[in-house]
Scaffold this active site. Sequence first.
Site, PDB file in Angstrom:
ATOM      1  N   GLY A 116       0.748  -1.271   0.227  1.00  0.00           N
ATOM      2  CA  GLY A 116      -0.142  -0.212  -0.003  1.00  0.00           C
ATOM      3  C   GLY A 116       1.196   1.389  -0.247  1.00  0.00           C
ATOM      4  N   SER A 117       0.305   2.232   0.865  1.00  0.00           N
ATOM      5  CA  SER A 117       1.247   3.607   0.451  1.00  0.00           C
ATOM      6  C   SER A 117       2.511   3.561   1.836  1.00  0.00           C
ATOM      7  CB  SER A 117       0.311   4.940   1.374  1.00  0.00           C
ATOM      8  OG  SER A 117      -0.555   4.928   0.778  1.00  0.00           O
ATOM      9  N   THR A 118       2.633   2.455   2.254  1.00  0.00           N
ATOM     10  CA  THR A 118       4.284   2.026   3.048  1.00  0.00           C
ATOM     11  C   THR A 118       5.012   2.739   1.725  1.00  0.00           C
ATOM     12  OG1 THR A 118       3.643  -0.088   3.042  1.00  0.00           O
ATOM     13  CG2 THR A 118       3.528   1.094   5.032  1.00  0.00           C
ATOM     14  N   PHE A 119       4.866   1.781   0.745  1.00  0.00           N
ATOM     15  CA  PHE A 119       5.016   1.991  -0.576  1.00  0.00           C
ATOM     16  C   PHE A 119       6.488   3.448  -1.144  1.00  0.00           C
ATOM     17  CE2 PHE A 119       7.156  -0.155  -5.324  1.00  0.00           C
ATOM     18  CZ  PHE A 119       7.475  -0.559  -4.337  1.00  0.00           C
ATOM     19  N   LYS A 120       5.036   4.468  -0.869  1.00  0.00           N
ATOM     20  CA  LYS A 120       5.828   5.499  -1.515  1.00  0.00           C
ATOM     21  C   LYS A 120       6.568   6.818  -1.150  1.00  0.00           C
ATOM     22  CE  LYS A 120       0.583   6.233  -2.337  1.00  0.00           C
ATOM     23  NZ  LYS A 120      -0.702   7.021  -1.735  1.00  0.00           N
TER      24      LYS A 120
END
Lengths: 380, 629
Positions: free
Chosen positions: B326-330
Amino acid sequence: MSDYRVQLLDIVRRLLRALDPVLLLVLLTLMGYAVVIMGSASPERMDSQLMHGALALMAMWVIAAIPSQRLLGLALPLYLLGTVLLVGVDLFGEISKGARRWLDIGITRIQPSELMKIAMPMMLAWYFQQREGHVGLREFLIAGLMLVVPVGLILVQPDLGTSLLVTAAGFYVIFFAGLSWKLIVPVALVGIVGIGSIVAFGDTLCQPDVDWKVLREYQKHRVCTLLDPTQDPLGKGFHIIQSTIAIGSGGVMGKGWQNGTQTHLSFLPERHTDFIFAVLSEEFGLIGTLVLLATYLLLLTRGFTIALFAPTLGTRLLAGAITMIFFTYAFVNMGMVSGILPVVGVPLPFISYGGTALVTLCLGVGILMSIQRSRLDKKT
Amino acid sequence: MAEFRSPDQDNARFRRRVVVAALFALVCFALLASRFYYLQVKRHDYYLTRAEDNRIALLPTVPKRGTIVDRNGVVLARNYAAYTLEITPSRVDDLEATINALSEIVTIEPRDRRRFRKILDESRNFDSVPIRTRLTEDEVARFIAQRYRFRGVEVQARLFRDYPLGATASHIIGYIGRINTRDEERIEERGDTANYRGSEYIGKSGLEQSYEVELHGQTGFEQVEVNAGGRAVRALSRSPAVPGNDLELTLDIELQKVAETAFGKRRGALVAIEPETGGVLALVSTPTFDPNLFVDGISAQDWKELNDSPDHPLLNRAIYSAYPPGSTFKPFMAMAGLTTGKRHLGYAMADPGYFNFGGHRFMDDKIGGHGMVDIHKSIVVSCNTFYYQLANDLGIDAIAGFMAPFGFGSRTGIDLPGEAEGVLPSPEWKKKRFRKPELQRWYGGETISVGIGQGYNAYTPVQLANALAALVNDGKLFRPHIVRNVVDARGTKRVVEPEPLRQIALNPAHMAAVRAAMVDVNKSGTGARAFRGAAYEVGGKTGTAQVFSLKGGRYVEGRVAERLRDHSWFIAYAPADKPKIALAVLVENGGFGAQSAAPIARQVIDYHLLKSLPAHPADEDAEAVESEE
């Protein structure tokens, strides 16, 4: 002096004169050896071993004091009694270890086949003496028949060891009586070829599904085990392997009294009876075994000497046969324990634990002494 | 035929026969003598060896298994001595009757009988097999008094494994169990069979398995004289067993407890790593299980309960379950954009709230968009459109090429067994993964999803935690490890040195920018609520892993069955300037990352840095979180 007292003195004198010093020396040596070995193999049995020895020596002494001709006179009744008892065993005997060998006669259990070991040569010797000067093919055939019947009765018990010993005992009398080599040689050849082919085809014959018909399963097993001890390392073959290890590990000097590891860690089976020779070999080494062999040789030499100078045909044959029986016991037992003969239940003469065998063997010595006495009596 | 001869002739023939017989006897005795010579002189050495082999047996003495303690010396796995009642089946005629008779003296449950049967099936017949373990002193006394009745039954003092903390950290510690046929094969492959003579147990999972070689120790041997029955008669010599090595962990069991408690009844995982060393501070997978159940052979009922539970308590989610980040990849995507030069620190874009690609409109969470968005804002408000665009500009190969060195999509090499690889999507991966040609093709739209951590992306919590640790440790990636020291029986410590896997070349200015944005996430962004009032500066990022994609309609949590709700992610590190802890938290079906995962991270970081828990734990039941992802 009263008549009664003269008679008594006569008996005592005869009893003392009856003992042959050489045989007595050999016998005491062997029995002493037996006690020493038993002290290692099974110390708890030493007392009863000594008692059996005393009993057997007394029986020997009594027999030795009886004139040999009178002993031969007992042959026929003994033989007949033995045969009747063997029939009784086959019909009513008690089963022990898979074989019917014992007869309960109320007071005690007896093993009639043991009696036959003495009665058989006596019977045949007596018979040939009756026919002295007329011994021909007919006499040999009759003797053969007298031999075959009790052996057959023992074989069906089944007891391979004893039947072989009784056969041997009878055969020795017939052999000394002069059975033609023309008959002996073919029989010996058949025997050698037979045993040779069993060894050669042992692998096929010993397959579990092969039925030997003539021999019992356990007899087949014993022969097969001899052919290849490793095929059954925890059964009978285990016994031979362990006894060979015991003998071989003894070396020249042996491991010392009570130091035999094979013996004392229970690897040796039947160490106080049939396999006692392995105990001796392990603890006293080659020297101990050669001493034993030499003692037996002395026994045989004395026996043959007595036979050669025995006064009558019957005593001659009997002395010769008894001597050869001693040889047979010793050879078969040592041969079996060292792995060159099959495992048959034959004790090491005068050494193995067991009262019956010891008494039987000492009766044999007693007969030899009696014959030796008659010769001396005849001379004087 | 020699018939009617004279007595003299007869006598002469008899004498000849006696001579023949005597010669025969002599020959036979000579044969015997030569046989004895052969056995006792020629082959004496051979038979002496055989006799010694018969006599001497080597009895193994089982070494004491090493203990496991945490970084502060709290015992996690230990041994204790207890009496067992054991039966040697080969020495017992009627097993059933013996067991029945025994059951009149000591308690023997049906469970004990079942276990006995099971072990019996797997063991060799001459081994002794326990029918009861952990006898009480009363039971021992009662049996000893009646021992004469039971041939082949004996009381033995044995060492047992004990996990005093029960279910705490069970996935890390693992458990030991009886050696089965498969273990035996493995031991043989290792060439370690001799060392396992006499050993009954082997590590089956967790550290007990991965450090089996250290923990087991060296089996000692006692040379004893045995009789034909195999019973030891006396000892001849002995070489003592060398106890197994103790393990000192980097793990802080108190922190672990805090983390496990924070999860409550929720399923999930947490991995906390010390960035400077790669040492694992806490590694949680919930629900947990009690490893003590396995030591004596788990009962069928317990096994069924654990194995059939829909929550899969035996599964170590922290290293085996892979989820889309999810957004922890950003933050990592931002680094990719900066490092490759596709974006620069001054770059900003206008976010209309969607991104059109190939006729499909990829939506932002905020209707109408976030306005002007630069790198910093894209992380703080977790702007999707920014990353749709970036992913498209980078292309899948550049993304995969940048992410791989962080350990995404490959095993971290943590010292626990059973780690999963996860998936770092790329056209090559797709070719390998699928068989059908139409499925093997990589579509540009898939790159767009990968850019916001959805799509084929799937990483384990330990991968994410370790990648974060590298990002906040100036690009230095370690192999994460749980064991800090291996201590041998004499007390000599062997330090498990941090093993740097690689140095990722990153521009310090880029790292500073991304880290500053992550700090603001917890100040004013998606993590602000969870970290309100924190006594330290902390960087973080929320994330939501889509479990179920709703075609068309918007995701409304209350309307979706619990198991289909999104997984909640949170990654964080603190203190922000010189991180002592970097962690990844995942709550399965936890919804928004800020909602369930972030408060857990707060508790763990508070405890690790301040040794206390937040005074007012963020109330996760409060209505919707202000800032959306």
